[in-house]
Design an enzyme around this catalytic site. Structure first.
Site, short mmCIF file in Angstrom:
data_model
loop_
_atom_site.label_atom_id
_atom_site.label_comp_id
_atom_site.label_asym_id
_atom_site.label_seq_id
_atom_site.Cartn_x
_atom_site.Cartn_y
_atom_site.Cartn_z
N GLN A 67 1.35 -1.22 0.29
CA GLN A 67 0.41 0.29 0.33
C GLN A 67 0.53 1.29 -0.10
OE1 GLN A 67 -3.07 0.35 -0.46
NE2 GLN A 67 -2.71 -1.88 -0.73
N HIS A 90 1.91 2.95 -3.40
CA HIS A 90 1.31 3.34 -4.00
C HIS A 90 1.55 5.28 -3.96
CE1 HIS A 90 -1.23 1.17 -5.93
NE2 HIS A 90 -1.74 0.50 -5.11
N GLU A 128 -10.07 0.32 3.77
CA GLU A 128 -10.36 -0.66 2.49
C GLU A 128 -9.89 -1.98 2.18
OE1 GLU A 128 -7.89 2.09 -0.13
OE2 GLU A 128 -8.46 1.36 -1.43
N HIS A 129 -8.71 -1.75 2.80
CA HIS A 129 -8.30 -3.26 2.31
C HIS A 129 -7.81 -4.09 4.02
CE1 HIS A 129 -6.49 -1.89 -1.33
NE2 HIS A 129 -7.32 -2.24 -1.61
N ASP A 163 -5.61 -6.96 -5.99
CA ASP A 163 -5.23 -5.97 -6.50
C ASP A 163 -5.41 -6.57 -8.42
OD1 ASP A 163 -5.43 -3.85 -5.28
OD2 ASP A 163 -3.09 -4.13 -5.08
N HIS A 167 -53.85 14.10 -4.67
CA HIS A 167 -53.45 12.80 -5.01
C HIS A 167 -54.24 11.79 -4.15
CE1 HIS A 167 -49.61 14.41 -4.75
NE2 HIS A 167 -49.01 13.08 -5.00
#
Lengths: 433, 433
Positions: free
Chosen positions: B259, B262, B327-328, B361, B420
């Site tokens: 990670q 990145h 996230e992961h 991934d 209505h």
């Protein structure tokens, strides 16, 4: 006068495109004011919320009275007539039954490689539901937002509903009780959205905020999006009626007016291959507009944004409807199921002339929070899905990693992400070493 | 130095809350520039897109060369090695197989009242996929975005991928071909998003835009939201590894670094009840950082945002992970299935030490577009659902309307929506009259 179009006319395409491109709502620019309110609530918490409520709602609260007490709720609910209660209970039961069917399934399977894959759904932990005060304080909207949240399994569901001058709609409180809402705050506007998103000493932060509101509420929802999840920002309502001429013109006139009476920015469109029927429905609308309570609003909507379109046949009507992508679509035709198969974009379809759209607003079962402003091209109505999220699952075995790991390593190298490749390689080396 | 925390320390709660509140990304304020670009593309169409591409990408295009020709695509794809092609094909096949299982079912049922209720799923007609140019031009992201769209049934899928100086990644074109993309435009930035959202003479408008991008792309996506659907605005990536100490510290170090490499705003967190193991993993990270190609990025991420947390037990580790909503999430423990049942918020879970996150991934099958910045509390990863929308269906019979219509009428009256109520009453009167 509404717009009258005929698909056989030479200028039809240009005029229909103009209708589609028509801007029905001027977005009020309140973003600056909303940013200041949110910053104030973030820094001063309860004190800011209480001050802003005094200013905007002429209501003096303390930290202790931000939420309705159980006794206050019971006292208000006691004012509801048995008939209104029964109607609301019937609606709640039917909405709950429909949304229970939406609950998605978890999945898990093993592949020939030995890998196990799947996913699991879990509910949002805490959600906030905004309920407008005053005239637009609709108990039906409370049911439509709160029931899907509770069916999804949301543990803490908070309602924020401003009570200008301290006045509350007892039916709103009853709807919240029937839906299982956990707490009701008598606050509104951007300050309520900020309090729900960021939390205060008294109001715990939620993870998701849904529900309709004015320009301030909409701007605040846009601003807190990311910090929390939000539902769509709803625009003015629409109905499109496709008729083959077989239904009573007065029924269709009332259906068109049931959208128009919501808001003068609402839009009602009739599409039919029967020109005489089109004239009959138009005449019936005018007739009803003479006596309707909300004739000023409904009349303005019909005059400014209403449209009547005569087509060659029903297939052409369906194709035009798909270009509109209406929030509500009535198929008042002999074989509505067959025609519905030609519909690719619509929030909700009402099949046959015995299904007035108003049934869907209250007791049908499906949600009445639906995509407006042509967004049915890419979005859906509110459902349990808005209160659930999916976690994907993957489990490799040594054999599975041997089978697919080298491809991952190669792709990682091709993307120059060395550690990605090494994290796979280190494990493959153990298998081989 | 990463943050080291111990749940037994008296100041743990405050320090963990500070970690959760840490701001990892300064949002660049490009909104003003983006608004001007969008307005320019809306008013001048192709001409604006071509001028902006010349200015930002140093590339001279015409209306005819905005899209790659089939011959150009074939020539680029021919440069791909057989090994890279095989890896990409394996990934595409596995991603397709996983996403096919996500396709939701239509439903229709008849009630005792005679009413028929249900819903139907339909695909978005046209979608646009943004693919960044240059270093972050990842073929895996093309697969992860394009395959769900095609599985959902999107008819026209357009890719926009800037090619600064005319340079394109052949693997990106191959990934687009494998996924079934229909057209690839060599344009990028806010001008590409504007062209996809509003259309030009050459580029037809789409209904939904997905895919990652820089600050300009993100700001443009926010601005066109409503006109078209968008996916989430992704933030910097995160991984959280829960370890019981049984896995090789070097494996976990590489997972944390996969990670960190990145983006220097990425975040890698290790949580373990085993303090000696925590030290061993930390040492392994430092060792790997000595030689890693992207050690500057990964080192900065680990130093600024990395964290190592020692807990009393694995239950406490799971509870902390839920507060992070990563996230992961890797569960490198003896019984990952059991521990996974304690996880309420995570984008994707990787079960057991044989499942490095990098598998997800590329080739695992589940999507790698996942909720960042704690948004797994309320949102899910990309799936076929982003390219589908649900139309609800309701059909009343006269008997069904007799059963539930009066409740709708009563609620309409309670909300002061006369038309209505009348739309229901007119039909009930026919039944009774």
């Amino acid at each position: 006068m509404p717009t009258f179009l005929d698909t056989a006319a030479p200028d039809f395409d240009a005029r229909f495109s103009a209708l589609l491109g028509q801007k029905r709502e001027e977005a009020e620019d309140v973003d600056h004011a909303v940013a200041a309110i949110i910053a104030d609530v973030r820094s001063r918490g309860d004190a800011a919320v209480i001050e802003l409520t005094a200013r905007f709602d002429r209501l003096t609260l303390t930290a202790e009275t931000l939420a309705f007490s159980p006794a206050e709720i019971a006292a208000e609910i006691a004012k509801v007539t048995p008939e209104d209660r029964a109607a609301l209970e019937l609606a709640a039961d039917r909405i709950r039954a429909y949304h229970l069917r939406q609950m998605p399934e978890d999945a898990s399977w093993q592949e020939p490689t030995g890998a196990t894959l799947g996913w699991r759904w879990t509910p949002v932990s805490a959600a906030g539901l905004y309920v407008p005060g005053g005239l637009a304080s609709y108990p039906s909207s409370v049911l439509m937002n709160a029931i899907p949240a509770k069916v999804a399994g949301v543990k803490r569901l908070a309602v924020a509903c401003p009570t200008p001058g301290g006045v509350v709609n007892p039916l709103v409180l009853l709807a919240a009780e029937l839906a299982g809402v956990d707490v009701i705050y008598r606050i509104g506007g951007a300050q309520a959205i900020a309090a729900l998103a960021y939390g205060t000493a008294t109001i715990p932060a939620v993870d998701k905020i849904t529900g309709p509101g004015n320009a301030y509420v909409a701007a605040a929802k846009r601003r807190v999006f990311g910090r929390v999840g939000i539902d769509m920002i709803a625009g003015p309502s629409e109905i499109l009626v496709i008729s083959d001429g077989s239904a009573d013109p007065d029924w269709l006139a009332l259906d068109l007016l049931s959208q128009a009476e919501h808001d003068q920015s609402a839009q009602s469109i009739l599409i039919t291959p029967d020109a005489a029927h089109a004239r009959a429905v138009t005449a019936a609308v005018e007739k009803r507009l003479e006596t309707l309570e909300r004739r000023e609003i409904a009349g303005a909507s019909w005059r400014d944004f209403g449209a009547v379109i005569v087509t060659r046949d029903l297939h052409e009507a369906a194709a035009l409807s798909n270009r509109v992508a209406p929030e509500h679509l009535e198929l008042c035709v002999e074989d509505p199921e067959a025609l519905s198969l030609e519909i690719t974009h619509a929030g909700a379809i009402f099949l046959g002339a015995w299904t007035p759209e108003a049934i869907g607003d209250y007791v049908g079962g499906p949600n009445h929070v639906l995509p407006t402003a042509r967004s049915a091209r890419f979005s859906s109505g509110l459902s349990v899905m808005e209160f659930l999220k999916r976690t994907t699952l993957a489990k490799m075995t040594p054999e599975a990693l041997r089978a697919i790991g080298p491809a991952a390593e190669r792709l990682a190298i091709s993307e120059s992400l060395e550690a990605h490749g090494l994290s796979v390689r280190a494990r493959l080396d153990r298998l081989n070493g």
